[in-house]
Design a protein around this motif. Structure first.
Motif, PDB file in Angstrom:
ATOM      1  N   CYS A 355    -122.744 -52.633  56.262  1.00 54.51           N
ATOM      2  CA  CYS A 355    -121.636 -52.051  57.033  1.00 54.51           C
ATOM      3  C   CYS A 355    -120.400 -51.807  56.177  1.00 54.51           C
ATOM      4  CB  CYS A 355    -121.286 -52.957  58.215  1.00 54.51           C
ATOM      5  SG  CYS A 355    -122.639 -53.132  59.405  1.00 54.51           S
ATOM      6  N   GLY A 357    -117.593 -50.349  54.199  1.00 56.66           N
ATOM      7  CA  GLY A 357    -117.054 -48.999  54.102  1.00 56.66           C
ATOM      8  C   GLY A 357    -117.143 -48.174  55.362  1.00 56.66           C
ATOM      9  N   HIS A 358    -117.897 -48.639  56.361  1.00 61.43           N
ATOM     10  CA  HIS A 358    -118.039 -47.887  57.604  1.00 61.43           C
ATOM     11  C   HIS A 358    -116.878 -48.220  58.562  1.00 61.43           C
ATOM     12  CE1 HIS A 358    -121.959 -46.069  56.965  1.00 61.43           C
ATOM     13  NE2 HIS A 358    -122.386 -47.227  56.459  1.00 61.43           N
ATOM     14  N   ALA A 359    -116.200 -47.181  59.038  1.00 66.67           N
ATOM     15  CA  ALA A 359    -115.134 -47.335  60.027  1.00 66.67           C
ATOM     16  C   ALA A 359    -115.622 -46.821  61.379  1.00 66.67           C
ATOM     17  CB  ALA A 359    -113.890 -46.570  59.592  1.00 66.67           C
ATOM     18  N   THR A 361    -116.792 -48.395  64.203  1.00 68.32           N
ATOM     19  CA  THR A 361    -118.112 -48.960  64.474  1.00 68.32           C
ATOM     20  C   THR A 361    -118.085 -49.839  65.723  1.00 68.32           C
ATOM     21  OG1 THR A 361    -117.679 -50.857  63.039  1.00 68.32           O
ATOM     22  CG2 THR A 361    -118.808 -48.969  62.051  1.00 68.32           C
ATOM     23  N   ALA A 381    -112.403 -49.854  58.624  1.00 67.41           N
ATOM     24  CA  ALA A 381    -113.582 -49.926  57.780  1.00 67.41           C
ATOM     25  C   ALA A 381    -113.889 -51.384  57.444  1.00 67.41           C
ATOM     26  CB  ALA A 381    -113.369 -49.134  56.494  1.00 67.41           C
ATOM     27  N   TRP A 382    -115.163 -51.778  57.581  1.00 65.90           N
ATOM     28  CA  TRP A 382    -115.571 -53.114  57.148  1.00 65.90           C
ATOM     29  C   TRP A 382    -115.470 -53.179  55.618  1.00 65.90           C
ATOM     30  CZ3 TRP A 382    -115.968 -56.578  60.873  1.00 65.90           C
ATOM     31  CH2 TRP A 382    -116.311 -56.162  62.169  1.00 65.90           C
ATOM     32  N   ASP A 383    -115.071 -54.343  55.110  1.00 62.08           N
ATOM     33  CA  ASP A 383    -114.822 -54.476  53.670  1.00 62.08           C
ATOM     34  C   ASP A 383    -115.394 -55.805  53.174  1.00 62.08           C
ATOM     35  OD1 ASP A 383    -113.855 -54.564  51.103  1.00 62.08           O
ATOM     36  OD2 ASP A 383    -111.749 -54.289  51.627  1.00 62.08           O
ATOM     37  N   LYS A 487    -122.190 -46.457  64.155  1.00 63.67           N
ATOM     38  CA  LYS A 487    -120.979 -45.710  63.831  1.00 63.67           C
ATOM     39  C   LYS A 487    -120.709 -44.737  64.964  1.00 63.67           C
ATOM     40  CE  LYS A 487    -118.777 -42.856  60.275  1.00 63.67           C
ATOM     41  NZ  LYS A 487    -117.634 -43.772  60.130  1.00 63.67           N
TER      42      LYS A 487
END
Length: 491
Positions: A355, A357-359, A361, A381-383, A487
Motif C-alpha cells: 500500500c 504510496g497509494h492515496a 484508499t 498516501a500510506w508511507d 484505491k
C-alpha cells in the motif's frame, strides 16, 4: 364493461389479517426465545396456498377446533411478510436487507407461492447482482444442496454463467469439497468451462478424496480397495473429463498415479497417444472452448469476499459528504483492488509494502466469528519509510462499520481530532502493526505477524478519542478472516 377493484379488495383482506374473530389456525414460527405465534383463517390459507391446504388436511384440530402448524425454520420477520402477502397480495421489500429478501424467496418457494418466489428471484438477479456474486459460494451451495436447481432456474443460469467464465470462484472456495455431486456434474458438463483440463482433473480428485475421509493421506499407502472406493465415488464424474486434451506430461505426472480408477481400456488408449494415428476405443470428448472471456469492469471490481455494490454506494456517499446515499447507477467512484489478505497474505509488513504510496484508499476487514465488516478511509498516501511511529493530519478520514448479517445499521465515525487522524508505524513496528486510524479506533495488529492468528486487532470503545464515536459496541480485541485494501478512483 368490466370493473376491477383489486386495491379495495386487497385493503379489506389486509384488515382481516388483524381481525381475530373466527381465526381457527395457529402458526408457530422461529425457535426458542424468538418463537412467535400467529393466528389465521383456514379458508384463506387453503385457497391461497396449496402447501397450507395439504398441511391443514393432515393436522387434527384440538378441542377448540384450532389447528396448529409449526414452522421453526421460518423467522418471525419473514413470516410477517408472508402473511401480508397471503391476505393482501402485497410485499414491500423497500429498506429490507438483501439477505432477508433472499431468505424470503427460499421460504416462498417452500410454501409453494410460485409467483412471489419468481418475482423475488428476478428482483435479486436484476437489482442485487453484486450481492449474489459476493455470496456466490453460499447461495450456489444452498440451491443445489436443497435440490432446488430446477426450481430457481434464473439463479441457476446466473451462477452457471459466472462459473463458466470464472470457475475458480467455486473450485477454490473453502467449501468446494462439500459441493453436491449434481452441482459438480453440471459444471463438468460445460463445454465452455474456462479452465485447463488438468486443473479440472485435480479438482475432481480433490473432491472425491474429500468424500472419503478414511482414505490414507499418502497415495503410496493406498490399497486396491482404496482406489476402488474413489472410483465408485467419482463414477459419474470421471466420464466427463476430456482426457485426450491433457498434455502427455500431465498424463504421466497427474493421471498415472490414479490409473487404477480410469479402467484398463482408457489407460491403454491414453498410452496409445505415444504412437500417432493409432485408433482408440474410448470415447473422445471434444476439447473445451477456451475463450478467456472478460466480465464487464463493474463485475470485476465487485468480486469481493467482503463488500457489496450497496456498500460501495454507501462509502462513496461518505467520501463526498452527501446526505443521501448514491443510487447504484449513480456511484461516482470505482474501487481498484490493491491487496487482499487471502491472496497476498495477512502479515502487517505486507500491508506496508503493497500500500506504500497509494492515496485515497479504503481498508475493509471482516471480523472472525461475527458478521461485522469494519473499515476506514484514508485520503493520504500510506508511507512505509517512517523511522518512528508518526501521527498524520487530515480532516477527511473516517472509520465505519457496515450493515451486514446481524448488524442492522451501518455506523459512520468521522475524524474529530485532525492532527491524529492516522498513525503510520515506524519501520521497527511494521511487522506488528498494520493500518491504524486514530488511537486504536480502528487498528489491525498481530503479535505473531498474521492478522488471522491472534486476537490483537482493536476498535477501542471510548468516545473520548480522535474519532466521533466507536464503530463497535465492545472493547474486546479480535482477529479477522479477510481484509482488502482498495484505491478509490473517480469514474
Amino acid at each position: 364493461m368490466l370493473f376491477k377493484f383489486f386495491d379495495k379488495l386487497s385493503q379489506d383482506f389486509s384488515e382481516l389479517l388483524n381481525d381475530k374473530k373466527e381465526c381457527n389456525v395457529v402458526i408457530e414460527v422461529d425457535k426458542e426465545e424468538n418463537m412467535k405465534s400467529f393466528t389465521s383463517h383456514s379458508v384463506v390459507l387453503r385457497y391461497r396456498s396449496t402447501y397450507f391446504a395439504k398441511e391443514l388436511e393432515n393436522i387434527a384440530a384440538n378441542e377448540n377446533y384450532i389447528k396448529t402448524i409449526i414452522k421453526p425454520n421460518i423467522s418471525t420477520q419473514i413470516f410477517e411478510i408472508i402473511l401480508k402477502y397471503i391476505y393482501g397480495g402485497i410485499v414491500n421489500i423497500e429498506n429490507i436487507e438483501t439477505k432477508i429478501i433472499y431468505e424470503l424467496m427460499i421460504i416462498a418457494n417452500e410454501l409453494e407461492f410460485k409467483e412471489l418466489s419468481e418475482k423475488l428471484e428476478n428482483y435479486l438477479i436484476e437489482y442485487k447482482a453484486s450481492w449474489l456474486r459476493t455470496h456466490f459460494s453460499r447461495i450456489y451451495h444452498s440451491i443445489f444442496d436443497s435440490n432446488k436447481c430446477n426450481e430457481f432456474k434464473g439463479l441457476n443460469q446466473f451462477y452457471n454463467d459466472i462459473i463458466t467464465k470464472h470457475p475458480n470462484l467455486i473450485f477454490e472456495s473453502e467449501d468446494f469439497t462439500s459441493l453436491q455431486e449434481a452441482a459438480l456434474i453440471s459444471i463438468l458438463e460445460k463445454d465452455n468451462l474456462q479452465l485447463e483440463e488438468i486443473k479440472i482433473w485435480d479438482y475432481v480428485i480433490k473432491w472425491g478424496i474429500a468424500q472419503n475421509l478414511t482414505l490414507p493421506t499418502n497415495l503410496e499407502e493406498w490399497s486396491k480397495e482404496n482406489f476402488k472406493t474413489l472410483k465408485v465415488t467419482l463414477q459419474r464424474c470421471l466420464p466427463l473429463i476430456r482426457y485426450f486434451h491433457i498434455s502427455e506430461k500431465d498424463i504421466w505426472e497427474k493421471l498415472k498415479p490414479y490409473r487404477k480408477i480410469l479402467g484398463t481400456q482408457l489407460w491403454d488408449d491414453l498410452y496409445q497417444r505415444l504412437f500417432p494415428n493409432q485408433p482408440v476405443k474410448s470415447l473422445v470428448l471434444p476439447a473445451r472452448i477456451i475463450s478467456n472471456p472478460e466480465l464487464p469492469q463493474r463485475v470485476n471490481e465487485l468480486i469481493s469476499t467482503i463488500i457489496s455494490e450497496e456498500h460501495v454506494a454507501e462509502i462513496s456517499t461518505w467520501i463526498d459528504r452527501k446526505s443521501t446515499i448514491y443510487s447504484l447507477t449513480n456511484v461516482p467512484y470505482k474501487l481498484q483492488l490493491i491487496l487482499r489478505g487471502s491472496k497476498d497474505g495477512f502479515q502487517p509488513k505486507t500491508f506496508w509494502n503493497m500500500c506504500n504510496g497509494h492515496a485515497d484508499t479504503v481498508v475493509i476487514a471482516k471480523v472472525a466469528e461475527t458478521d461485522e465488516i469494519l473499515g476506514g478511509y484514508n485520503p493520504l498516501a500510506w508511507d512505509n519509510s517512517k523511522t518512528q511511529d508518526t501521527y498524520m493530519e487530515t480532516n477527511d478520514s473516517f472509520i465505519f462499520s457496515l450493515k451486514n448479517g446481524n448488524i442492522q445499521n451501518s455506523i459512520l465515525s468521522r475524524v474529530a481530532n485532525k492532527s491524529c487522524a492516522l498513525e503510520y508505524s515506524g519501520s521497527n513496528n511494521q511487522k506488528t502493526f498494520g493500518p491504524c486510524f486514530g488511537e486504536c479506533e480502528f487498528l489491525l495488529q498481530s503479535d505473531v505477524s498474521d492478522f488471522t492468528k491472534d486476537k490483537e486487532c482493536w476498535c477501542i470503545y471510548d468516545s473520548d478519542h480522535f474519532y466521533e464515536k466507536s464503530i463497535r459496541t465492545t472493547d474486546d480485541k479480535f482477529s479477522i478472516v479477510e481484509y482488502e485494501v482498495f484505491k478509490i478512483v473517480k469514474m
